[in-house]
Design a protein around this motif. Structure first.
Motif, PDB file in Angstrom:
ATOM      1  N   VAL A  92       0.864  -1.178   0.000  1.00  0.00           N
ATOM      2  CA  VAL A  92       0.000   0.000   0.000  1.00  0.00           C
ATOM      3  C   VAL A  92       0.901   1.229   0.000  1.00  0.00           C
ATOM      4  O   VAL A  92       1.505   1.559   1.024  1.00  0.00           O
ATOM      5  CB  VAL A  92      -0.927   0.026   1.236  1.00  0.00           C
ATOM      6  CG1 VAL A  92      -1.764   1.297   1.255  1.00  0.00           C
ATOM      7  CG2 VAL A  92      -1.815  -1.208   1.275  1.00  0.00           C
ATOM      8  N   PRO A  93       1.038   1.904  -1.142  1.00  0.00           N
ATOM      9  CA  PRO A  93       1.847   3.124  -1.159  1.00  0.00           C
ATOM     10  C   PRO A  93       1.153   4.221  -0.347  1.00  0.00           C
ATOM     11  O   PRO A  93      -0.066   4.371  -0.422  1.00  0.00           O
ATOM     12  CB  PRO A  93       1.921   3.505  -2.629  1.00  0.00           C
ATOM     13  CG  PRO A  93       1.057   2.568  -3.380  1.00  0.00           C
ATOM     14  CD  PRO A  93       0.489   1.572  -2.433  1.00  0.00           C
ATOM     15  N   VAL A  94       1.946   4.939   0.428  1.00  0.00           N
ATOM     16  CA  VAL A  94       1.400   6.062   1.192  1.00  0.00           C
ATOM     17  C   VAL A  94       2.143   7.333   0.795  1.00  0.00           C
ATOM     18  O   VAL A  94       3.324   7.294   0.470  1.00  0.00           O
ATOM     19  CB  VAL A  94       1.478   5.829   2.723  1.00  0.00           C
ATOM     20  CG1 VAL A  94       0.589   4.657   3.138  1.00  0.00           C
ATOM     21  CG2 VAL A  94       2.902   5.594   3.191  1.00  0.00           C
ATOM     22  N   THR A  95       1.420   8.438   0.800  1.00  0.00           N
ATOM     23  CA  THR A  95       2.017   9.726   0.452  1.00  0.00           C
ATOM     24  C   THR A  95       1.868  10.685   1.628  1.00  0.00           C
ATOM     25  O   THR A  95       0.940  10.564   2.438  1.00  0.00           O
ATOM     26  CB  THR A  95       1.342  10.335  -0.793  1.00  0.00           C
ATOM     27  OG1 THR A  95      -0.060  10.449  -0.548  1.00  0.00           O
ATOM     28  CG2 THR A  95       1.570   9.466  -2.013  1.00  0.00           C
ATOM     29  N   HIS A  96       2.775  11.627   1.684  1.00  0.00           N
ATOM     30  CA  HIS A  96       2.775  12.602   2.763  1.00  0.00           C
ATOM     31  C   HIS A  96       1.481  13.401   2.761  1.00  0.00           C
ATOM     32  O   HIS A  96       1.052  13.897   1.718  1.00  0.00           O
ATOM     33  CB  HIS A  96       3.986  13.531   2.627  1.00  0.00           C
ATOM     34  CG  HIS A  96       4.058  14.541   3.711  1.00  0.00           C
ATOM     35  ND1 HIS A  96       3.805  15.867   3.489  1.00  0.00           N
ATOM     36  CD2 HIS A  96       4.322  14.412   5.035  1.00  0.00           C
ATOM     37  CE1 HIS A  96       3.933  16.520   4.626  1.00  0.00           C
ATOM     38  NE2 HIS A  96       4.234  15.656   5.580  1.00  0.00           N
ATOM     39  N   ALA A  97       0.848  13.519   3.926  1.00  0.00           N
ATOM     40  CA  ALA A  97      -0.428  14.227   4.033  1.00  0.00           C
ATOM     41  C   ALA A  97      -0.346  15.453   4.939  1.00  0.00           C
ATOM     42  O   ALA A  97      -1.233  16.295   4.902  1.00  0.00           O
ATOM     43  CB  ALA A  97      -1.510  13.276   4.557  1.00  0.00           C
ATOM     44  N   GLY A  98       0.702  15.563   5.742  1.00  0.00           N
ATOM     45  CA  GLY A  98       0.823  16.736   6.605  1.00  0.00           C
ATOM     46  C   GLY A  98       1.835  16.521   7.714  1.00  0.00           C
ATOM     47  O   GLY A  98       2.151  15.385   8.068  1.00  0.00           O
ATOM     48  N   THR A  99       2.335  17.641   8.221  1.00  0.00           N
ATOM     49  CA  THR A  99       3.299  17.616   9.322  1.00  0.00           C
ATOM     50  C   THR A  99       2.907  18.681  10.323  1.00  0.00           C
ATOM     51  O   THR A  99       2.554  19.796   9.935  1.00  0.00           O
ATOM     52  CB  THR A  99       4.732  17.884   8.808  1.00  0.00           C
ATOM     53  OG1 THR A  99       5.083  16.856   7.892  1.00  0.00           O
ATOM     54  CG2 THR A  99       5.747  17.920   9.938  1.00  0.00           C
ATOM     55  N   ASP A 100       2.981  18.325  11.596  1.00  0.00           N
ATOM     56  CA  ASP A 100       2.689  19.266  12.668  1.00  0.00           C
ATOM     57  C   ASP A 100       3.865  19.264  13.636  1.00  0.00           C
ATOM     58  O   ASP A 100       4.210  18.218  14.198  1.00  0.00           O
ATOM     59  CB  ASP A 100       1.397  18.861  13.390  1.00  0.00           C
ATOM     60  CG  ASP A 100       1.006  19.854  14.472  1.00  0.00           C
ATOM     61  OD1 ASP A 100       1.226  21.065  14.282  1.00  0.00           O
ATOM     62  OD2 ASP A 100       0.480  19.405  15.507  1.00  0.00           O
ATOM     63  N   LEU A 101       4.479  20.428  13.785  1.00  0.00           N
ATOM     64  CA  LEU A 101       5.574  20.608  14.733  1.00  0.00           C
ATOM     65  C   LEU A 101       5.049  21.484  15.864  1.00  0.00           C
ATOM     66  O   LEU A 101       4.732  22.649  15.641  1.00  0.00           O
ATOM     67  CB  LEU A 101       6.769  21.279  14.068  1.00  0.00           C
ATOM     68  CG  LEU A 101       7.310  20.615  12.800  1.00  0.00           C
ATOM     69  CD1 LEU A 101       8.393  21.476  12.176  1.00  0.00           C
ATOM     70  CD2 LEU A 101       7.827  19.224  13.112  1.00  0.00           C
ATOM     71  N   ALA A 102       4.926  20.916  17.033  1.00  0.00           N
ATOM     72  CA  ALA A 102       4.395  21.664  18.176  1.00  0.00           C
ATOM     73  C   ALA A 102       5.305  21.437  19.380  1.00  0.00           C
ATOM     74  O   ALA A 102       5.304  20.350  19.958  1.00  0.00           O
ATOM     75  CB  ALA A 102       2.978  21.222  18.500  1.00  0.00           C
ATOM     76  N   ALA A 103       6.095  22.457  19.700  1.00  0.00           N
ATOM     77  CA  ALA A 103       7.047  22.372  20.813  1.00  0.00           C
ATOM     78  C   ALA A 103       7.961  21.168  20.584  1.00  0.00           C
ATOM     79  O   ALA A 103       8.649  21.105  19.589  1.00  0.00           O
ATOM     80  CB  ALA A 103       6.328  22.322  22.146  1.00  0.00           C
ATOM     81  N   ASP A 104       7.956  20.198  21.502  1.00  0.00           N
ATOM     82  CA  ASP A 104       8.828  19.034  21.373  1.00  0.00           C
ATOM     83  C   ASP A 104       8.130  17.868  20.680  1.00  0.00           C
ATOM     84  O   ASP A 104       8.667  16.785  20.597  1.00  0.00           O
ATOM     85  CB  ASP A 104       9.341  18.600  22.756  1.00  0.00           C
ATOM     86  CG  ASP A 104      10.492  17.615  22.663  1.00  0.00           C
ATOM     87  OD1 ASP A 104      11.385  17.822  21.812  1.00  0.00           O
ATOM     88  OD2 ASP A 104      10.488  16.621  23.417  1.00  0.00           O
ATOM     89  N   ASN A 105       6.937  18.084  20.171  1.00  0.00           N
ATOM     90  CA  ASN A 105       6.161  17.013  19.542  1.00  0.00           C
ATOM     91  C   ASN A 105       6.160  17.148  18.026  1.00  0.00           C
ATOM     92  O   ASN A 105       5.867  18.208  17.493  1.00  0.00           O
ATOM     93  CB  ASN A 105       4.719  17.030  20.054  1.00  0.00           C
ATOM     94  CG  ASN A 105       4.661  16.824  21.548  1.00  0.00           C
ATOM     95  OD1 ASN A 105       5.212  15.864  22.064  1.00  0.00           O
ATOM     96  ND2 ASN A 105       4.014  17.738  22.242  1.00  0.00           N
ATOM     97  N   ILE A 106       6.456  16.036  17.366  1.00  0.00           N
ATOM     98  CA  ILE A 106       6.453  15.993  15.907  1.00  0.00           C
ATOM     99  C   ILE A 106       5.420  14.961  15.482  1.00  0.00           C
ATOM    100  O   ILE A 106       5.419  13.836  15.986  1.00  0.00           O
ATOM    101  CB  ILE A 106       7.826  15.576  15.359  1.00  0.00           C
ATOM    102  CG1 ILE A 106       8.895  16.571  15.788  1.00  0.00           C
ATOM    103  CG2 ILE A 106       7.783  15.418  13.849  1.00  0.00           C
ATOM    104  CD1 ILE A 106      10.289  16.095  15.497  1.00  0.00           C
TER     105      ILE A 106
END
Length: 164
Positions: A92-106
């Motif tokens: 199952v190929p997956v593609t990037h859908a989003g990134t959230d950088l919040a303080a020390d959480n990725i």
């Protein structure tokens, strides 16, 4: 003299405690599969302080900081290239859908689709940040129709299959 020695020892112990609190390096991956609609979502979560030491090897042309958009893009590409999932033997190929950088959480999200409506087995293979953390551990939760199966990856782990 005793008072000064005691205060020095107490200060050293206090400073060492935060370093001792986080000894390992770990992440969490959640794979959710909706057999009815075919959606496959993948979410990788990490602590920034675990990822940033890996940036020089996965993003050599970028600043070794998540403040650099190029480093973030290279991180996204690294995760996409080093993660594989198959359902009942079909990749199952997956593609990037989003990134959230919040303080020390990725949080880095990927999405894919399956046509399989009767899911029996899901195979996962990943190898994030090779050679960076000897103790890197990635817990993977695979969820299908409200049922969750969990596997754990460490450096050098082989692909693992969960059954439903």
């Amino acid at each position: 003299m005793f008072k000064r020695t005691f205060l020095t020892a107490a200060l050293i112990a206090a400073l060492a405690t935060p370093a001792m609190a986080h000894r390992g390096h770990a992440g969490l991956t959640v794979i959710e599969i909706d057999p009815a609609g075919g959606a496959v979502s993948v979410t990788h979560r990490f602590a920034a302080h675990d990822v940033e030491p890996a940036l020089p090897s996965i993003a050599p042309e970028a600043q070794p900081s998540l403040d650099d958009p190029r480093a973030v893009a290279d991180l996204e590409a690294h995760l996409g290239a080093r993660f594989r999932v198959s359902i009942d033997g079909t990749d199952v190929p997956v593609t990037h859908a989003g990134t959230d950088l919040a303080a020390d959480n990725i949080r880095v999200d990927f999405a894919g689709e399956t046509t399989d409506r009767d899911i029996q087995a899901v195979t996962v293979d990943l190898d994030f940040f090779p050679g960076v953390h000897d103790d890197q551990e990635q817990q993977v939760n695979v969820r299908v129709d409200g049922v969750t199966r969990t596997v754990v990856f460490r450096p050098g782990s082989e692909a693992q299959t969960v059954t439903f």
